[in-house]
Design a protein around this motif. Structure first.
Motif, PDB file in Angstrom:
ATOM      1  N   PHE A 270     -30.246 -44.030 -45.771  1.00 47.55           N
ATOM      2  CA  PHE A 270     -29.945 -45.020 -46.860  1.00 47.55           C
ATOM      3  C   PHE A 270     -29.396 -44.322 -48.108  1.00 47.55           C
ATOM      4  CE2 PHE A 270     -33.374 -47.674 -44.960  1.00 47.55           C
ATOM      5  CZ  PHE A 270     -32.557 -48.318 -44.189  1.00 47.55           C
ATOM      6  N   TYR A 271     -29.855 -43.190 -48.189  1.00 45.64           N
ATOM      7  CA  TYR A 271     -29.695 -42.562 -49.722  1.00 45.64           C
ATOM      8  C   TYR A 271     -28.806 -40.908 -49.607  1.00 45.64           C
ATOM      9  CZ  TYR A 271     -33.465 -45.543 -50.119  1.00 45.64           C
ATOM     10  OH  TYR A 271     -34.453 -46.658 -49.994  1.00 45.64           O
ATOM     11  N   ALA A 272     -29.209 -40.283 -48.712  1.00 47.66           N
ATOM     12  CA  ALA A 272     -28.417 -39.011 -48.380  1.00 47.66           C
ATOM     13  C   ALA A 272     -26.950 -39.284 -48.483  1.00 47.66           C
ATOM     14  CB  ALA A 272     -29.022 -38.429 -47.273  1.00 47.66           C
ATOM     15  N   PRO A 273     -26.353 -38.323 -49.516  1.00 52.50           N
ATOM     16  CA  PRO A 273     -24.912 -38.541 -49.339  1.00 52.50           C
ATOM     17  C   PRO A 273     -24.264 -37.508 -48.267  1.00 52.50           C
ATOM     18  CG  PRO A 273     -25.805 -36.797 -51.383  1.00 52.50           C
ATOM     19  CD  PRO A 273     -26.980 -37.635 -50.591  1.00 52.50           C
ATOM     20  N   SER A 274     -23.282 -37.951 -47.727  1.00 43.75           N
ATOM     21  CA  SER A 274     -22.679 -37.162 -46.649  1.00 43.75           C
ATOM     22  C   SER A 274     -21.768 -36.193 -47.204  1.00 43.75           C
ATOM     23  CB  SER A 274     -22.013 -38.219 -45.930  1.00 43.75           C
ATOM     24  OG  SER A 274     -22.717 -38.794 -44.943  1.00 43.75           O
ATOM     25  N   ARG A 275     -21.733 -34.859 -46.628  1.00 41.11           N
ATOM     26  CA  ARG A 275     -20.869 -33.885 -47.189  1.00 41.11           C
ATOM     27  C   ARG A 275     -19.606 -33.655 -46.259  1.00 41.11           C
ATOM     28  NH1 ARG A 275     -22.576 -33.498 -52.100  1.00 41.11           N
ATOM     29  NH2 ARG A 275     -24.702 -33.098 -52.517  1.00 41.11           N
ATOM     30  N   GLY A 276     -19.707 -34.470 -44.968  1.00 44.33           N
ATOM     31  CA  GLY A 276     -18.578 -34.290 -44.125  1.00 44.33           C
ATOM     32  C   GLY A 276     -18.976 -35.417 -43.049  1.00 44.33           C
ATOM     33  N   SER A 277     -18.100 -35.491 -41.929  1.00 46.88           N
ATOM     34  CA  SER A 277     -18.016 -36.516 -40.995  1.00 46.88           C
ATOM     35  C   SER A 277     -17.527 -35.818 -39.848  1.00 46.88           C
ATOM     36  CB  SER A 277     -17.068 -37.702 -41.403  1.00 46.88           C
ATOM     37  OG  SER A 277     -15.812 -37.448 -41.284  1.00 46.88           O
ATOM     38  N   LEU A 278     -18.054 -36.556 -38.401  1.00 50.88           N
ATOM     39  CA  LEU A 278     -17.444 -36.036 -36.976  1.00 50.88           C
ATOM     40  C   LEU A 278     -17.175 -37.431 -36.314  1.00 50.88           C
ATOM     41  CD1 LEU A 278     -20.715 -33.890 -36.392  1.00 50.88           C
ATOM     42  CD2 LEU A 278     -18.468 -32.947 -37.257  1.00 50.88           C
ATOM     43  N   LYS A 279     -16.172 -37.050 -35.475  1.00 50.91           N
ATOM     44  CA  LYS A 279     -15.983 -38.155 -34.481  1.00 50.91           C
ATOM     45  C   LYS A 279     -16.438 -37.539 -33.255  1.00 50.91           C
ATOM     46  CE  LYS A 279     -12.024 -40.449 -36.691  1.00 50.91           C
ATOM     47  NZ  LYS A 279     -10.537 -40.827 -36.536  1.00 50.91           N
ATOM     48  N   ILE A 280     -17.011 -38.167 -32.199  1.00 51.51           N
ATOM     49  CA  ILE A 280     -17.621 -37.781 -31.031  1.00 51.51           C
ATOM     50  C   ILE A 280     -16.908 -38.546 -29.861  1.00 51.51           C
ATOM     51  CG2 ILE A 280     -19.369 -36.701 -32.207  1.00 51.51           C
ATOM     52  CD1 ILE A 280     -21.166 -39.108 -30.907  1.00 51.51           C
ATOM     53  N   ASP A 281     -16.913 -38.076 -28.860  1.00 51.12           N
ATOM     54  CA  ASP A 281     -16.459 -38.628 -27.514  1.00 51.12           C
ATOM     55  C   ASP A 281     -17.528 -39.646 -26.823  1.00 51.12           C
ATOM     56  OD1 ASP A 281     -17.994 -37.204 -26.079  1.00 51.12           O
ATOM     57  OD2 ASP A 281     -16.744 -35.385 -25.364  1.00 51.12           O
ATOM     58  N   ALA A 282     -17.071 -40.243 -25.988  1.00 53.77           N
ATOM     59  CA  ALA A 282     -17.912 -41.343 -25.339  1.00 53.77           C
ATOM     60  C   ALA A 282     -19.151 -40.711 -24.627  1.00 53.77           C
ATOM     61  CB  ALA A 282     -17.199 -42.277 -24.379  1.00 53.77           C
ATOM     62  N   GLY A 283     -19.061 -39.824 -24.262  1.00 56.55           N
ATOM     63  CA  GLY A 283     -20.067 -39.108 -23.522  1.00 56.55           C
ATOM     64  C   GLY A 283     -21.194 -38.767 -24.388  1.00 56.55           C
ATOM     65  N   ALA A 284     -20.805 -37.831 -25.567  1.00 54.74           N
ATOM     66  CA  ALA A 284     -21.696 -37.499 -26.457  1.00 54.74           C
ATOM     67  C   ALA A 284     -22.481 -38.948 -27.386  1.00 54.74           C
ATOM     68  CB  ALA A 284     -20.896 -37.008 -27.644  1.00 54.74           C
ATOM     69  N   GLU A 285     -21.486 -39.918 -27.542  1.00 54.43           N
ATOM     70  CA  GLU A 285     -22.069 -41.217 -28.116  1.00 54.43           C
ATOM     71  C   GLU A 285     -23.224 -41.708 -26.974  1.00 54.43           C
ATOM     72  OE1 GLU A 285     -20.664 -45.652 -28.962  1.00 54.43           O
ATOM     73  OE2 GLU A 285     -19.050 -44.178 -28.751  1.00 54.43           O
ATOM     74  N   HIS A 286     -23.093 -41.777 -25.941  1.00 53.13           N
ATOM     75  CA  HIS A 286     -23.984 -42.281 -24.920  1.00 53.13           C
ATOM     76  C   HIS A 286     -25.225 -41.608 -25.001  1.00 53.13           C
ATOM     77  CE1 HIS A 286     -25.604 -44.269 -21.233  1.00 53.13           C
ATOM     78  NE2 HIS A 286     -26.024 -43.209 -21.062  1.00 53.13           N
ATOM     79  N   ALA A 287     -25.255 -40.044 -25.319  1.00 49.01           N
ATOM     80  CA  ALA A 287     -26.311 -39.016 -25.111  1.00 49.01           C
ATOM     81  C   ALA A 287     -27.080 -39.200 -26.389  1.00 49.01           C
ATOM     82  CB  ALA A 287     -25.669 -37.749 -24.986  1.00 49.01           C
ATOM     83  N   ILE A 288     -26.650 -39.759 -27.619  1.00 48.43           N
ATOM     84  CA  ILE A 288     -27.486 -39.728 -28.683  1.00 48.43           C
ATOM     85  C   ILE A 288     -27.887 -41.063 -28.995  1.00 48.43           C
ATOM     86  CG2 ILE A 288     -26.301 -37.649 -29.981  1.00 48.43           C
ATOM     87  CD1 ILE A 288     -24.638 -39.654 -31.470  1.00 48.43           C
ATOM     88  N   VAL A 289     -26.956 -42.124 -28.477  1.00 52.19           N
ATOM     89  CA  VAL A 289     -27.537 -43.453 -28.628  1.00 52.19           C
ATOM     90  C   VAL A 289     -28.341 -43.907 -27.803  1.00 52.19           C
ATOM     91  CG1 VAL A 289     -26.622 -45.951 -29.084  1.00 52.19           C
ATOM     92  CG2 VAL A 289     -25.271 -43.878 -30.269  1.00 52.19           C
ATOM     93  N   HIS A 290     -28.115 -43.724 -26.564  1.00 55.63           N
ATOM     94  CA  HIS A 290     -28.856 -44.432 -25.400  1.00 55.63           C
ATOM     95  C   HIS A 290     -29.846 -43.505 -24.827  1.00 55.63           C
ATOM     96  CE1 HIS A 290     -26.340 -47.993 -25.912  1.00 55.63           C
ATOM     97  NE2 HIS A 290     -25.148 -47.327 -25.716  1.00 55.63           N
TER      98      HIS A 290
END
Length: 369
Positions: A270-290
């Motif tokens: 909720f509070y930490a300011p982001s210093r950068g951003s990343l886009k990730i592929d579908a495989g990485a998304e499945h690994a971290i989300v599910h």
């Protein structure tokens, strides 16, 4: 006998003012009377109070609540001390000490200031004082403002792991439509999940003297409930509204708490300011989300911003349409900005212990806080 609770009450401007916009001494004393009784019963209480501008604008010769930023800040400078004087006197009549705390967004974003605020509040509650909190409107500029006291109250309640957050307003809960204009509107007594439809249902602005409407309360409820704090919205005009909110929650809207989030994860989400951003592929998304796994550098498709190891990053899905979560970088941006596959970097980019997933409900308002 009721169990002792830690309760955060947020009182809006409409709950403290007369019809002409001036501060209502009778309403303020009624609120402090109820808080004093709850305090005597052993409950730990925090009051997040609006009303500084309202309390001060008449003293500066304004006929109504000013709209210019500098005028509002000047009114707040006068009104905050007047408001605190009222609270201090009313509480002292009941033998209770009140302590003033003024906060800005930086007090939540900076981990040291966040920890200091948490510790200060802890001491005040342990010493049986009642913290009276407001945003520091006198010096806060747009980029430093929390934005509204509903959000501020949710942040404080989440920080303190309160047993209940009560948002007092001039409406007795969330309705399916505007109860002032829609005779078919019905109140929702309990809400389990907060989604886009519910936020849309909440509508827009509140009273002419305040800064928040029902929409800000729904967003505040989403923040607090995701941190494990139930939220109750009710009318301050009800007889003994604070008592009823503490014990029965039978004449308003109760938002059920979700899974409790650890303090460090709250700060990260909720509070930490982001210093950068990343886009990730579908495989990485499945690994971290599910699968609850760490984000590997090999799954990153795009790196934006300049950041160092330990900085906070926001992680998006492949096309950048959704925030998946936030986490601390294990390495700097330079090491991740390498040519595209098959020459992608290897190793862990964000460890799962330093990661918090962002649900679709939280994504709806994350940019607003």
């Amino acid at each position: 006998m009721q169990s002792k609770k830690r309760i955060v009450y947020k009182v809006g401007t409409s709950s403290l003012t007369e019809a002409d916009g001036s501060l209502s001494h009778a309403k303020l004393r009624n609120l402090t009377r109820q808080l004093a009784a709850l305090h005597a019963a052993g409950h730990e209480l925090v009051l997040v109070s609006s009303g500084a501008v309202t309390a001060g604008f008449a003293s500066l010769g304004f006929k109504k609540r000013p709209s210019r930023i500098a005028d509002r800040q000047a009114a707040a400078a006068v009104g905050q001390s007047l408001l605190m004087e009222e609270y201090t006197a009313a509480f002292l009549l009941k033998g209770i000490v009140a302590g003033q705390i003024l906060l800005t967004r930086d007090d939540f974003a900076d981990p040291r200031r966040y920890r200091n605020a948490f510790q200060t509040l802890g001491v005040l509650l342990a010493r049986r004082a009642v913290p009276v909190i407001n945003e520091n409107d006198v010096v806060a500029v747009a980029e430093l403002k929390v934005g509204d006291n509903d959000t501020l109250a949710a942040q404080v309640a989440s920080m303190l792991r309160a047993d209940l957050l009560v948002l007092l307003t001039d409406v007795d809960g969330l309705y399916t439509g505007n109860p002032r204009t829609d005779p078919q509107a019905r109140r929702l007594d309990r809400v389990g999940q907060i989604g886009a439809e519910l936020i849309a249902m909440a509508g827009g602005a509140g009273s002419a003297n305040g800064t928040g409407g029902m929409a800000t309360k729904i967003k505040a409820a989403a923040l607090a409930t995701h941190a494990g704090v139930p939220v109750y919205i009710c009318s301050s005009l009800q007889t003994d509204a604070l008592f009823r909110a503490a014990f029965s929650q039978d004449d308003g809207t109760l938002f059920a708490a979700q899974k409790t989030m650890k303090t460090q994860k709250q700060w990260l989400a909720f509070y930490a300011p982001s210093r950068g951003s990343l886009k990730i592929d579908a495989g990485a998304e499945h690994a971290i989300v599910h699968e609850g796994r760490s984000l590997l550098a090999s799954g990153i498709t795009e790196v934006r911003g300049q950041f160092a190891a330990g900085d906070v990053l926001t992680v998006f899905n492949a096309d950048g349409s959704h925030i998946l979560g936030k986490g601390r970088a294990k390495t700097d941006s330079g090491r991740l900005k390498t040519p595209a596959a098959p020459s992608r970097p290897k190793g862990i980019a964000v460890h799962r212990d330093d990661w918090i997933g962002i649900t679709p409900e939280l994504e709806l308002f994350l940019k607003d806080i």
